[in-house]
Design a protein around this motif. Sequence first.
Motif, PDB file in Angstrom:
ATOM      1  N   ALA A  51      -9.338  14.651  23.091  1.00 54.56           N
ATOM      2  CA  ALA A  51      -8.772  15.792  22.241  1.00 54.56           C
ATOM      3  C   ALA A  51      -8.194  17.052  23.190  1.00 54.56           C
ATOM      4  O   ALA A  51      -7.216  17.274  23.124  1.00 54.56           O
ATOM      5  CB  ALA A  51      -9.863  16.535  21.438  1.00 54.56           C
ATOM      6  N   LEU A  52      -8.990  17.101  24.463  1.00 53.49           N
ATOM      7  CA  LEU A  52      -8.618  18.044  25.349  1.00 53.49           C
ATOM      8  C   LEU A  52      -7.502  17.875  26.282  1.00 53.49           C
ATOM      9  O   LEU A  52      -6.559  18.525  26.429  1.00 53.49           O
ATOM     10  CB  LEU A  52      -9.752  18.355  26.291  1.00 53.49           C
ATOM     11  CG  LEU A  52     -10.938  19.344  25.823  1.00 53.49           C
ATOM     12  CD1 LEU A  52     -12.172  19.378  26.970  1.00 53.49           C
ATOM     13  CD2 LEU A  52     -10.323  20.715  25.361  1.00 53.49           C
ATOM     14  N   ALA A  53      -7.260  16.343  26.397  1.00 55.23           N
ATOM     15  CA  ALA A  53      -6.237  16.113  27.319  1.00 55.23           C
ATOM     16  C   ALA A  53      -4.935  16.251  26.531  1.00 55.23           C
ATOM     17  O   ALA A  53      -3.867  16.429  26.999  1.00 55.23           O
ATOM     18  CB  ALA A  53      -6.474  14.400  27.649  1.00 55.23           C
ATOM     19  N   LEU A  54      -4.834  16.100  25.097  1.00 57.84           N
ATOM     20  CA  LEU A  54      -3.687  16.333  24.379  1.00 57.84           C
ATOM     21  C   LEU A  54      -3.192  17.791  24.451  1.00 57.84           C
ATOM     22  O   LEU A  54      -1.876  18.042  24.376  1.00 57.84           O
ATOM     23  CB  LEU A  54      -4.196  16.323  22.795  1.00 57.84           C
ATOM     24  CG  LEU A  54      -4.166  14.744  22.487  1.00 57.84           C
ATOM     25  CD1 LEU A  54      -4.729  14.762  21.008  1.00 57.84           C
ATOM     26  CD2 LEU A  54      -2.865  14.044  22.461  1.00 57.84           C
ATOM     27  N   ARG A  55      -3.960  18.938  24.997  1.00 60.93           N
ATOM     28  CA  ARG A  55      -3.476  20.077  25.230  1.00 60.93           C
ATOM     29  C   ARG A  55      -2.478  20.089  26.256  1.00 60.93           C
ATOM     30  O   ARG A  55      -1.645  20.749  26.518  1.00 60.93           O
ATOM     31  CB  ARG A  55      -4.491  21.388  25.374  1.00 60.93           C
ATOM     32  CG  ARG A  55      -5.556  21.367  24.482  1.00 60.93           C
ATOM     33  CD  ARG A  55      -6.676  22.497  24.878  1.00 60.93           C
ATOM     34  NE  ARG A  55      -7.513  22.898  24.036  1.00 60.93           N
ATOM     35  CZ  ARG A  55      -8.536  23.706  24.296  1.00 60.93           C
ATOM     36  NH1 ARG A  55      -8.739  24.068  25.340  1.00 60.93           N
ATOM     37  NH2 ARG A  55      -9.216  24.031  23.091  1.00 60.93           N
ATOM     38  N   GLU A  56      -2.822  18.992  27.235  1.00 60.49           N
ATOM     39  CA  GLU A  56      -1.967  19.051  28.296  1.00 60.49           C
ATOM     40  C   GLU A  56      -0.593  18.292  28.142  1.00 60.49           C
ATOM     41  O   GLU A  56       0.269  18.415  28.563  1.00 60.49           O
ATOM     42  CB  GLU A  56      -2.886  18.375  29.515  1.00 60.49           C
ATOM     43  CG  GLU A  56      -3.905  19.043  30.178  1.00 60.49           C
ATOM     44  CD  GLU A  56      -4.441  18.652  31.320  1.00 60.49           C
ATOM     45  OE1 GLU A  56      -3.859  18.027  32.095  1.00 60.49           O
ATOM     46  OE2 GLU A  56      -5.804  18.845  31.467  1.00 60.49           O
ATOM     47  N   VAL A  57      -0.762  17.059  27.157  1.00 56.69           N
ATOM     48  CA  VAL A  57       0.490  16.520  26.765  1.00 56.69           C
ATOM     49  C   VAL A  57       0.612  16.491  25.189  1.00 56.69           C
ATOM     50  O   VAL A  57       0.218  15.491  24.371  1.00 56.69           O
ATOM     51  CB  VAL A  57       0.288  15.033  27.351  1.00 56.69           C
ATOM     52  CG1 VAL A  57       1.656  14.204  27.135  1.00 56.69           C
ATOM     53  CG2 VAL A  57      -0.101  14.829  28.753  1.00 56.69           C
ATOM     54  N   PRO A  58       0.954  17.541  24.660  1.00 55.02           N
ATOM     55  CA  PRO A  58       0.942  17.683  23.396  1.00 55.02           C
ATOM     56  C   PRO A  58       1.941  17.029  22.736  1.00 55.02           C
ATOM     57  O   PRO A  58       1.848  16.948  21.411  1.00 55.02           O
ATOM     58  CB  PRO A  58       1.336  19.433  23.268  1.00 55.02           C
ATOM     59  CG  PRO A  58       2.108  19.747  24.544  1.00 55.02           C
ATOM     60  CD  PRO A  58       1.382  18.853  25.416  1.00 55.02           C
ATOM     61  N   GLU A  59       3.135  16.273  23.388  1.00 58.98           N
ATOM     62  CA  GLU A  59       3.806  15.741  22.669  1.00 58.98           C
ATOM     63  C   GLU A  59       3.225  14.339  21.999  1.00 58.98           C
ATOM     64  O   GLU A  59       3.923  13.868  21.110  1.00 58.98           O
ATOM     65  CB  GLU A  59       5.068  15.008  23.693  1.00 58.98           C
ATOM     66  CG  GLU A  59       5.796  15.929  24.403  1.00 58.98           C
ATOM     67  CD  GLU A  59       4.980  16.235  26.049  1.00 58.98           C
ATOM     68  OE1 GLU A  59       3.885  16.445  25.600  1.00 58.98           O
ATOM     69  OE2 GLU A  59       5.851  16.215  26.739  1.00 58.98           O
ATOM     70  N   LEU A  60       2.152  14.160  22.438  1.00 57.95           N
ATOM     71  CA  LEU A  60       1.436  12.957  21.573  1.00 57.95           C
ATOM     72  C   LEU A  60       0.644  13.353  20.416  1.00 57.95           C
ATOM     73  O   LEU A  60       0.350  12.304  19.781  1.00 57.95           O
ATOM     74  CB  LEU A  60       0.401  12.056  22.618  1.00 57.95           C
ATOM     75  CG  LEU A  60       1.061  11.789  23.926  1.00 57.95           C
ATOM     76  CD1 LEU A  60      -0.194  11.486  24.991  1.00 57.95           C
ATOM     77  CD2 LEU A  60       1.748  10.473  23.580  1.00 57.95           C
ATOM     78  N   ASN A  61       0.854  14.541  20.031  1.00 58.80           N
ATOM     79  CA  ASN A  61      -0.102  14.934  18.986  1.00 58.80           C
ATOM     80  C   ASN A  61       0.769  15.572  17.913  1.00 58.80           C
ATOM     81  O   ASN A  61       1.335  16.574  17.976  1.00 58.80           O
ATOM     82  CB  ASN A  61      -0.863  16.225  19.609  1.00 58.80           C
ATOM     83  CG  ASN A  61      -2.227  16.623  18.620  1.00 58.80           C
ATOM     84  OD1 ASN A  61      -2.916  15.816  18.048  1.00 58.80           O
ATOM     85  ND2 ASN A  61      -1.950  18.003  18.260  1.00 58.80           N
ATOM     86  N   GLY A  62       0.822  14.749  16.778  1.00 58.40           N
ATOM     87  CA  GLY A  62       1.584  15.150  15.696  1.00 58.40           C
ATOM     88  C   GLY A  62       2.090  13.931  14.823  1.00 58.40           C
ATOM     89  O   GLY A  62       1.184  13.017  14.883  1.00 58.40           O
ATOM     90  N   PHE A  63       3.178  14.220  14.404  1.00 59.04           N
ATOM     91  CA  PHE A  63       3.652  13.265  13.654  1.00 59.04           C
ATOM     92  C   PHE A  63       5.161  13.101  13.749  1.00 59.04           C
ATOM     93  O   PHE A  63       5.893  13.822  14.269  1.00 59.04           O
ATOM     94  CB  PHE A  63       3.547  13.743  11.924  1.00 59.04           C
ATOM     95  CG  PHE A  63       2.225  14.182  11.266  1.00 59.04           C
ATOM     96  CD1 PHE A  63       1.273  13.372  11.306  1.00 59.04           C
ATOM     97  CD2 PHE A  63       1.839  15.587  11.620  1.00 59.04           C
ATOM     98  CE1 PHE A  63       0.166  13.449  10.930  1.00 59.04           C
ATOM     99  CE2 PHE A  63       0.635  15.831  11.059  1.00 59.04           C
ATOM    100  CZ  PHE A  63      -0.445  14.957  10.777  1.00 59.04           C
TER     101      PHE A  63
END
Lengths: 82, 413
Positions: B254-266
């Motif tokens: 979850a924390l790593a998504l803060r660094e690569v936010p393009e992977l988090n969403g729809f």
Amino acid sequence: MTNEEIKAKVIGILASVVPELEPAELAADKSLRDQLDIDSVDFLNFVVGLSKTFGIEIAETDYRHLYTLDACVAYLAAHATA
Amino acid sequence: MTDFLMPKLGADMTQGRLIEWFKKPGERIVRGEVIAVVETDKANVDVESWVAGTLQKILVAPGGDWLPVGTPLAVIEPEAGAAAEAPPSFAAPPVAAAPKPAPPVVTPAVPAGPGAPVPAPPIPEPVSAPVAPGERVPVSPIARKRAAALGLDAATIRGTGPGGRITLDDVERASRERPAPVAPAVAAPAADKRQRMRDAIAAAMARSKREIPHYYLGTTIDLSKALAWLAEANAKLPVAERLLAGVLLIKAAALALREVPELNGFWIDGRAQRSEAIHAGVAISLRGGGLVAPAIHGADKLALPELMQRVTDLVARARAGSLKSSEMTDPTITITSLGERGVEAVYGVIYPPQLALVGFGKVVERPWAVDGAVGVRPVVTATLSGDHRATDGHRGALYLDALDRLLQAPDKL
């Protein structure tokens, strides 16, 4: 507490973790994980149940003594005071 | 007036069955309040209202037929000034075979016969129910599951537990005391339920592979620091408060998504829509087959003990078939771990309309070279399945790199 009494309690705790448990089909000398398809969360719940029921703290390093029904009974007979 | 519709509780849901109302006409609804239970192919889900207001009218009685997503179930008069917030969007392209939302259907509690749903008169009040309809019946998850399996409505069972809570014994007693055989439509045989879950998974996964151009990356991560830290932390904790290694992995993912936010969403309407919030969908396999991946909300912000508590709670409720609608619709990414059953790597299929899936395999001891010397280290293979429409392998690689780095500093997780 006799070994039979310990075994009955252990099976009771297992049944609360695995509702569809058929005690008659459980091989006492085989891995609980393999027989019941339990995961790490289930196993932790099982250890929490043992700890509460038998009134003992079970160190993480002792988890390996709890992998079969027979092993559980032996471990608890040696450690349980209740 | 707002229609309260059969919700779409995940990309793979096309139909649902209303099991229970917790509100009756005239009662106030607070936004986010659980107002009904809907059976899906995967679980009985507590459905929360997205609007505050008053329940005007119930259109569908509990225990009726399976209805397509989008069927009006009730009418709500929204509170003045309260804007109805749209539920999380699963408006992405529907599954090809999904039926169109049907016109309003009022379903009788017991269908007249197979294939012959008759419009019913206004919903009759249940007669001689010990608990008034609309009142939330306290019921243990196991009792709820058993009652559902037996085709019993929890609201009609008298609870003898603390505070009138319905226990497993109460359900068994009610089943014995039930005079007539259950109507066929009420009791769903376990085999049917399993088949429906397979159908739902088939639809979602086929859509994923049809629409999402996946790319796959994998890396092996040294877990010696993380596991040593965990063993030390757990040695000081009573059994019930100990952390599982899986929780460290979820937090790091979850924390790593803060660094690569393009992977988090729809992926919605031909565009990637990033989500600010990180809701980790945790894949949980169900006994007897199938799986669900409900959300742990704001997983990046939870301290490890709280995350641990959420995981155990979610697993218990997923297996008891008692999840909340927001948990089913919210996940912004899925995290799966197949390490429990011994495989070293999992290359997952993205759950549409999400943008990525993170997989963890089994922790194994392997020879590992550090600074020119070989030692034995516990390692795990972490994988990323990414939607190539939204991101490229380079961003995915940065994500796995961040994940590795975070797991080397477990005390900061």
